[in-house]
Design a protein around this motif. Structure first.
Motif, PDB file in Angstrom:
ATOM      1  N   ARG A 223      -3.518   3.257  -2.438  1.00  0.00           N
ATOM      2  CA  ARG A 223      -2.874   1.993  -2.112  1.00  0.00           C
ATOM      3  C   ARG A 223      -3.196   1.550  -0.683  1.00  0.00           C
ATOM      4  N   VAL A 224      -3.194   2.492   0.251  1.00  0.00           N
ATOM      5  CA  VAL A 224      -3.349   2.148   1.670  1.00  0.00           C
ATOM      6  C   VAL A 224      -4.823   2.058   2.077  1.00  0.00           C
ATOM      7  N   LEU A 225      -5.639   2.985   1.594  1.00  0.00           N
ATOM      8  CA  LEU A 225      -7.020   3.108   2.064  1.00  0.00           C
ATOM      9  C   LEU A 225      -8.051   2.606   1.064  1.00  0.00           C
ATOM     10  N   GLY A 226      -7.721   2.633  -0.215  1.00  0.00           N
ATOM     11  CA  GLY A 226      -8.681   2.229  -1.244  1.00  0.00           C
ATOM     12  C   GLY A 226      -9.309   3.433  -1.918  1.00  0.00           C
ATOM     13  N   ASP A 227      -9.846   3.213  -3.114  1.00  0.00           N
ATOM     14  CA  ASP A 227     -10.385   4.304  -3.927  1.00  0.00           C
ATOM     15  C   ASP A 227     -11.584   4.994  -3.296  1.00  0.00           C
TER      16      ASP A 227
END
Length: 285
Positions: free
Chosen positions: A137-141
């Motif tokens: 959610r915060v950094l991305g996949d």
């Protein structure tokens, strides 16, 4: 490293040079990754003491030093100390930096790793799964920290005997690590190594040997023969040979790895002791 050590010796203890403290922390991390556990722990402890004195307990750099010292304790099998320190750092990072700060996410990941090392697998898996959701959610996949979180969750699944889930996740992480980081990135090499290890654990020994041999060749090329990760790759290839009934090859490789681990890591390093134990077991059969 000789330059950093020379500067530190020249300035001496009791200084308030934050740049030198940063260099000391980086040097300790290098020593940790080279398997020099006792010198790394000593340097982490010294830098932490100085950062507390110069910056205070709640400064982000001080929190980083506490986190890194806890990682070193875990590597040295001082797991109870690692857990205590990681729990304290996580609490303080949440208070100072917030729940969604990347350093707070890292602390949650590292605490989960320590729980796994202590055999507290249910707690480890729960924490890894929660932290992975927040990383996405915060950094991305595709963020490297998210890839690391996925990889570490796979390790926890494997430790808990959830092999199908572990292998599926390893395969996905390896594909994404190659795409995002490149084939030669150390994290991609680690993903290949652990996938091969999991293949061996479920009896897919021929696949494990092929993957171990390929990954070992790349470790030697990228990291060098004496890097701790290369030594681990050689050790685990010997495990795969042993599982395949190729006992003579396994024993020869164990003997070579034991000699090199004694030279590079020292007699008292946990990895040296592990190779010695496996060699004795292979000879007994």
């Amino acid at each position: 490293m000789p330059h950093i050590d020379a500067v530190a010796a020249h300035i001496g203890p009791g200084h308030d040079n934050t740049d030198l403290l940063y260099l000391g922390d980086r040097a300790a991390i290098y020593r940790l990754h080279q398997g020099q556990l006792d010198p790394a722990i000593t340097q982490f402890e010294e830098v932490l003491s100085d950062r507390r004195r110069v910056l205070g307990d709640n400064h982000p750099d001080t929190l980083t030093s506490r986190n890194n010292l806890a990682d070193a304790y875990r590597a040295a099998r001082r797991v109870a100390e690692a857990i205590t320190l990681h729990e304290q750092v996580l609490s303080d990072r949440r208070r100072v930096l917030g729940d969604n700060h990347p350093d707070t996410l890292t602390s949650r990941n590292n605490l989960a790793l320590s729980y796994r090392s202590a055999g507290r697998l249910t707690e480890a898996i729960t924490l890894h799964e929660e932290e992975l959701g927040d990383c996405r959610r915060v950094l991305g996949d595709d963020h490297p920290d998210t890839l690391t979180s996925r990889h570490n969750l796979a390790l926890a699944y494997q430790a808990a005997g959830r092999m199908a889930e572990a292998i599926t996740m390893y395969e996905q992480v390896l594909t994404d690590s190659r795409r995002v980081l490149g084939d030669d990135h150390p994290d991609a090499l680690t993903s290949r190594h652990n996938l091969a290890y999991a293949y061996r654990a479920v009896g897919r020994v021929a696949e494990a040997i092929i993957l171990h041999e390929e990954e070992l060749a790349d470790c030697r090329r990228v990291l060098g023969d004496d890097h701790p990760d290369t030594l681990t790759s050689r050790h685990n290839l010997a495990l795969a040979y042993q599982a395949a009934g190729r006992a003579a090859e396994a024993i020869t490789l164990y003997e070579q790895v034991l000699t090199d681990r004694r030279r590079v890591l020292g007699d008292n390093h946990p990895h040296t002791a592990f190779t010695e134990t496996q060699l004795r077991a292979a000879r007994a059969h």
